[in-house]
Design an enzyme around this catalytic site. Structure first.
Site, PDB file in Angstrom:
ATOM      1  N   TYR A 106      34.047 -22.160 -63.150  1.00  0.00           N
ATOM      2  CA  TYR A 106      33.502 -20.916 -63.465  1.00  0.00           C
ATOM      3  C   TYR A 106      32.317 -21.996 -64.504  1.00  0.00           C
ATOM      4  CZ  TYR A 106      31.215 -17.258 -65.403  1.00  0.00           C
ATOM      5  OH  TYR A 106      30.189 -16.220 -65.753  1.00  0.00           O
ATOM      6  N   PHE A 130      30.676 -18.602 -77.233  1.00  0.00           N
ATOM      7  CA  PHE A 130      31.312 -17.363 -77.099  1.00  0.00           C
ATOM      8  C   PHE A 130      31.688 -16.701 -75.812  1.00  0.00           C
ATOM      9  CE2 PHE A 130      30.050 -18.436 -81.039  1.00  0.00           C
ATOM     10  CZ  PHE A 130      30.197 -18.147 -82.275  1.00  0.00           C
ATOM     11  N   ASN A 131      30.930 -15.267 -75.995  1.00  0.00           N
ATOM     12  CA  ASN A 131      32.140 -15.139 -74.511  1.00  0.00           C
ATOM     13  C   ASN A 131      30.706 -15.618 -72.460  1.00  0.00           C
ATOM     14  OD1 ASN A 131      33.840 -13.919 -75.844  1.00  0.00           O
ATOM     15  ND2 ASN A 131      34.051 -12.608 -74.723  1.00  0.00           N
ATOM     16  N   ASP A 147      37.888 -32.280 -60.212  1.00  0.00           N
ATOM     17  CA  ASP A 147      39.573 -30.666 -60.894  1.00  0.00           C
ATOM     18  C   ASP A 147      40.826 -31.819 -59.465  1.00  0.00           C
ATOM     19  OD1 ASP A 147      40.255 -28.302 -60.790  1.00  0.00           O
ATOM     20  OD2 ASP A 147      38.145 -28.048 -60.711  1.00  0.00           O
ATOM     21  N   LYS A 194      41.150 -26.245 -78.439  1.00  0.00           N
ATOM     22  CA  LYS A 194      39.800 -26.818 -79.135  1.00  0.00           C
ATOM     23  C   LYS A 194      40.012 -27.474 -80.125  1.00  0.00           C
ATOM     24  CE  LYS A 194      38.580 -25.085 -74.975  1.00  0.00           C
ATOM     25  NZ  LYS A 194      37.992 -26.824 -74.269  1.00  0.00           N
ATOM     26  N   SER A 237      35.148 -23.936 -78.042  1.00  0.00           N
ATOM     27  CA  SER A 237      35.921 -22.370 -77.943  1.00  0.00           C
ATOM     28  C   SER A 237      35.137 -22.079 -79.133  1.00  0.00           C
ATOM     29  CB  SER A 237      36.919 -22.329 -77.518  1.00  0.00           C
ATOM     30  OG  SER A 237      36.769 -20.634 -77.080  1.00  0.00           O
ATOM     31  N   PHE A 248      41.306   1.297 -65.591  1.00  0.00           N
ATOM     32  CA  PHE A 248      41.032   0.110 -66.047  1.00  0.00           C
ATOM     33  C   PHE A 248      41.880   0.405 -67.207  1.00  0.00           C
ATOM     34  CE2 PHE A 248      38.264  -1.917 -69.098  1.00  0.00           C
ATOM     35  CZ  PHE A 248      38.009  -3.643 -68.965  1.00  0.00           C
ATOM     36  N   ARG A 290      46.010  -7.064 -77.120  1.00  0.00           N
ATOM     37  CA  ARG A 290      46.374  -8.641 -76.508  1.00  0.00           C
ATOM     38  C   ARG A 290      47.242  -9.605 -78.059  1.00  0.00           C
ATOM     39  NH1 ARG A 290      42.398 -10.383 -72.146  1.00  0.00           N
ATOM     40  NH2 ARG A 290      41.050 -10.053 -73.882  1.00  0.00           N
ATOM     41  N   GLY A 344      46.302 -12.277 -79.738  1.00  0.00           N
ATOM     42  CA  GLY A 344      45.856 -13.032 -79.736  1.00  0.00           C
ATOM     43  C   GLY A 344      44.038 -13.265 -80.140  1.00  0.00           C
ATOM     44  N   LEU A 355      36.783  -9.547 -69.422  1.00  0.00           N
ATOM     45  CA  LEU A 355      36.463  -8.200 -69.777  1.00  0.00           C
ATOM     46  C   LEU A 355      35.945  -7.389 -68.721  1.00  0.00           C
ATOM     47  CD1 LEU A 355      36.696  -5.175 -71.556  1.00  0.00           C
ATOM     48  CD2 LEU A 355      34.676  -5.645 -72.139  1.00  0.00           C
ATOM     49  N   TYR A 392      45.547 -21.227 -77.098  1.00  0.00           N
ATOM     50  CA  TYR A 392      44.190 -21.538 -77.273  1.00  0.00           C
ATOM     51  C   TYR A 392      43.014 -22.149 -77.783  1.00  0.00           C
ATOM     52  CZ  TYR A 392      39.751 -21.674 -75.024  1.00  0.00           C
ATOM     53  OH  TYR A 392      38.481 -21.606 -74.205  1.00  0.00           O
TER      54      TYR A 392
END
Length: 329
Positions: free
Chosen positions: A15, A174-175, A35, A150, A122, A211, A286, A288, A197, A146
């Protein structure tokens, strides 16, 4: 005639890696992507990039690559990123995110003259921060494997930089969200399984499935997690700015907007943008997930001239929705 500088991008079919590769090509760089396509998508690789299907854990392949090319910089994305999976299968994450990453770093040092390294880190390294916004001096206390991977790799880079072996920039995202759509292609989120999300909300509209918001009992204004959402284009621009800087030693920057939205606020904005009502339920938390992650981006603004230009939530969701409807494979 000025020669184009060549950049090795690991995880360039992913991504963030694919959009960054696209922007580097637009800036006149030559891009070589490595990759293994375990999570990346071949269709996401920009046409002008050279693609090598392989794993950064393969020492023979990496040695061959470094012997065949003269790189100006390594931009390292290749990592597993699912928090919940890292809790269930930490071995997978430490093997790929730390061991294979160290193999890349060692091969670069031993078989090339390149010492410039940009690392995809991250905000997960911060864990559940004691105060927000979070600056780069905040305590690193990841709460999932995770985030630990990092943090560990950042520590490795710091020690190598202190020894004069590497000059690096670590970008703590961040996100990441949104999509980058141009006349010659479209790049958006294609994770399987998807855990983020915004694409999950948009997929629920397309599939007309219920959802799930994971947890509404966090210590936040509406009980749901709050995140700092930054457009994928702006994250990619942060890499271009870092690459253009003559960086020396250790350099760490947050890549965020500086304010956050709760899960319920994101859902409401998605309804307004798409015009669809979203049916949702509240599920269990969830493992973590910290309650609040919001960046202080003052350092990257000051030192790299970083200015997010697409990261208002409405634009993020509009771009993600266009990608979801017209381009997602």
């Amino acid at each position: 005639m000025k020669l184009k500088r060549t950049v090795l991008v690991t995880g360039g079919a992913g991504y963030i890696g694919s959009v960054t590769s696209k922007l580097l090509l637009e800036q006149g760089y030559q891009v070589v992507i490595v990759d293994n396509l375990s999570t990346g998508k071949k269709f996401a690789i920009p046409n002008q990039a050279e693609f090598i299907n392989g794993d950064i854990g393969d020492k023979v392949l990496l040695k061959k690559i470094f012997n065949n090319y003269h790189f100006d910089c390594i931009v390292h994305f290749a990592a597993f990123i699912q928090v919940a999976e890292s809790v269930k299968n930490p071995k997978k994450y430490f093997q790929n995110n730390v061991v294979a990453g160290l193999n890349l770093l060692e091969t670069m040092i031993n078989h090339s003259k390149c010492r410039r390294f940009i690392y995809s880190s991250s905000a997960a390294v911060y864990g559940s921060p004691s105060k927000v916004p979070i600056d780069e001096q905040a305590l690193l206390n990841p709460i999932n494997p995770y985030g630990q991977t990092k943090k560990i790799f950042e520590m490795i880079l710091k020690q190598y930089a202190d020894a004069g072996l590497v000059d690096y920039v670590a970008l703590r995202y961040f996100n990441a969200a949104g999509a980058y759509i141009t006349k010659d292609g479209a790049w958006g989120e294609n994770h399987e399984p998807e855990t983020h999300l915004i694409p999950l909300i948009l997929r629920s509209i397309k599939t007309q499935k219920l959802f799930t918001i994971y947890g509404d009992n966090y210590p936040t204004k509406d009980g749901t997690c709050i995140r700092d959402y930054i457009h994928i284009y702006d994250i990619a621009q942060a890499h271009v700015l870092a690459l253009q800087k003559n960086f020396i030693g250790a350099n760490i920057y947050n890549v965020g907007v500086g304010h956050g939205y709760s899960n319920k606020e994101v859902l409401e904005t998605a309804q307004n943008v798409t015009g669809y009502k979203i049916n949702y339920k509240i599920g269990k938390r969830r493992a973590g997930d910290p309650p609040i992650l919001i960046a202080s981006n003052k350092k990257i603004q000051r030192e790299l001239g970083f200015r997010p230009v697409k990261s208002d939530l409405k634009t993020i969701i509009q771009d993600a929705w266009e990608y979801c409807v017209h381009y997602q494979q």
